[in-house]
Design a protein around this motif. Structure first.
Motif, PDB file in Angstrom:
ATOM      1  N   GLY A   9      22.371  24.879   6.876  1.00 53.31           N
ATOM      2  CA  GLY A   9      23.328  25.372   5.451  1.00 53.31           C
ATOM      3  C   GLY A   9      23.691  26.722   4.786  1.00 53.31           C
ATOM      4  O   GLY A   9      24.652  26.931   4.248  1.00 53.31           O
ATOM      5  N   GLY A  11      24.122  29.933   5.737  1.00 48.52           N
ATOM      6  CA  GLY A  11      24.718  30.625   6.132  1.00 48.52           C
ATOM      7  C   GLY A  11      25.762  30.908   7.424  1.00 48.52           C
ATOM      8  O   GLY A  11      25.782  29.811   7.830  1.00 48.52           O
ATOM      9  N   ARG A  12      26.325  31.479   7.360  1.00 48.95           N
ATOM     10  CA  ARG A  12      27.081  31.727   8.306  1.00 48.95           C
ATOM     11  C   ARG A  12      26.505  32.275   9.395  1.00 48.95           C
ATOM     12  O   ARG A  12      25.770  32.293   9.894  1.00 48.95           O
ATOM     13  CB  ARG A  12      28.333  33.262   8.232  1.00 48.95           C
ATOM     14  CG  ARG A  12      28.984  33.646   9.133  1.00 48.95           C
ATOM     15  CD  ARG A  12      29.870  34.858   8.973  1.00 48.95           C
ATOM     16  NE  ARG A  12      31.480  33.126   7.985  1.00 48.95           N
ATOM     17  CZ  ARG A  12      32.339  33.923   8.109  1.00 48.95           C
ATOM     18  NH1 ARG A  12      32.704  35.197   9.294  1.00 48.95           N
ATOM     19  NH2 ARG A  12      33.094  33.460   7.115  1.00 48.95           N
ATOM     20  N   ARG A  13      27.319  31.605  10.505  1.00 44.73           N
ATOM     21  CA  ARG A  13      26.258  31.466  12.432  1.00 44.73           C
ATOM     22  C   ARG A  13      26.848  32.053  13.553  1.00 44.73           C
ATOM     23  O   ARG A  13      27.930  31.527  13.604  1.00 44.73           O
ATOM     24  CB  ARG A  13      26.180  30.428  12.942  1.00 44.73           C
ATOM     25  CG  ARG A  13      25.340  28.704  12.138  1.00 44.73           C
ATOM     26  CD  ARG A  13      24.320  28.948  12.461  1.00 44.73           C
ATOM     27  NE  ARG A  13      23.666  28.837  13.550  1.00 44.73           N
ATOM     28  CZ  ARG A  13      23.166  28.483  14.108  1.00 44.73           C
ATOM     29  NH1 ARG A  13      21.968  27.606  13.480  1.00 44.73           N
ATOM     30  NH2 ARG A  13      22.600  28.366  15.487  1.00 44.73           N
ATOM     31  N   HIS A  45      30.551  27.891   9.714  1.00 40.16           N
ATOM     32  CA  HIS A  45      29.733  27.685   8.823  1.00 40.16           C
ATOM     33  C   HIS A  45      29.051  25.781   9.296  1.00 40.16           C
ATOM     34  O   HIS A  45      30.164  25.196   9.486  1.00 40.16           O
ATOM     35  CB  HIS A  45      29.776  27.185   7.291  1.00 40.16           C
ATOM     36  CG  HIS A  45      29.764  28.566   6.685  1.00 40.16           C
ATOM     37  ND1 HIS A  45      31.115  29.857   6.912  1.00 40.16           N
ATOM     38  CD2 HIS A  45      29.258  29.649   6.040  1.00 40.16           C
ATOM     39  CE1 HIS A  45      30.766  30.810   6.090  1.00 40.16           C
ATOM     40  NE2 HIS A  45      29.668  30.804   5.731  1.00 40.16           N
ATOM     41  N   ARG A  47      27.979  22.805   7.407  1.00 38.88           N
ATOM     42  CA  ARG A  47      27.215  22.285   6.173  1.00 38.88           C
ATOM     43  C   ARG A  47      26.810  20.716   7.352  1.00 38.88           C
ATOM     44  O   ARG A  47      27.624  19.413   8.270  1.00 38.88           O
ATOM     45  CB  ARG A  47      28.375  21.499   5.513  1.00 38.88           C
ATOM     46  CG  ARG A  47      28.165  20.853   4.118  1.00 38.88           C
ATOM     47  CD  ARG A  47      29.301  20.644   3.223  1.00 38.88           C
ATOM     48  NE  ARG A  47      29.909  19.725   4.001  1.00 38.88           N
ATOM     49  CZ  ARG A  47      31.199  19.506   3.938  1.00 38.88           C
ATOM     50  NH1 ARG A  47      31.884  19.715   2.416  1.00 38.88           N
ATOM     51  NH2 ARG A  47      31.565  18.054   4.516  1.00 38.88           N
TER      52      ARG A  47
END
Length: 125
Positions: A9, A11-13, A45, A47
């Motif tokens: 979680g 940040g952007r992947r 993202h 989560r």
């Protein structure tokens, strides 16, 4: 596995497709009980929560298999072919999970291998 999932979680992947979204649940079995990890993927993202809620894709396996996946010792496709994990639901999301878990240590992208193999033949570095 827990450490790897908890770090997702952050940040952007960019390795995840922008247009793919979905929910995945990982059921890690150990000594007769299951640990449930719920992943929601959207807009690159991830989560992660602990929940046994319904998901579009459910992956079940022994906790040691998930630990090997998280460390890069085992590839998801290999675990699936060896029947170490079972899947139920939207198989398209399995490709997301492949990108979420790391590849084997020292693995290189096939294009990188191809470039290295042809570098000496055409005179380019």
């Amino acid at each position: 596995m827990a450490e790897h999932l908890e770090q997702l979680g952050s940040g952007r992947r960019t390795d995840l497709p922008e247009t793919t979204a979905g929910t995945l649940r990982l059921d890690a079995c150990d000594d007769g009980h299951s640990e449930h990890w719920y992943l929601t993927v959207d807009d690159q993202h991830v989560r992660v929560t602990r929940s046994s809620s319904d998901a579009e894709l459910v992956v079940r396996g022994d906790r040691t298999v998930f630990d090997r996946l998280a460390s890069g010792e085992t590839h998801l496709s290999a675990a699936l072919l060896r029947n170490e994990v079972t899947v139920q639901g939207n198989i398209r999301l399995l490709m997301l999970l492949r990108r979420i878990f790391p590849g084997p240590v020292g693995a290189r992208h096939p294009r990188e291998l191809g470039r290295a193999a042809t570098a000496g033949r055409d005179g380019r570095p």
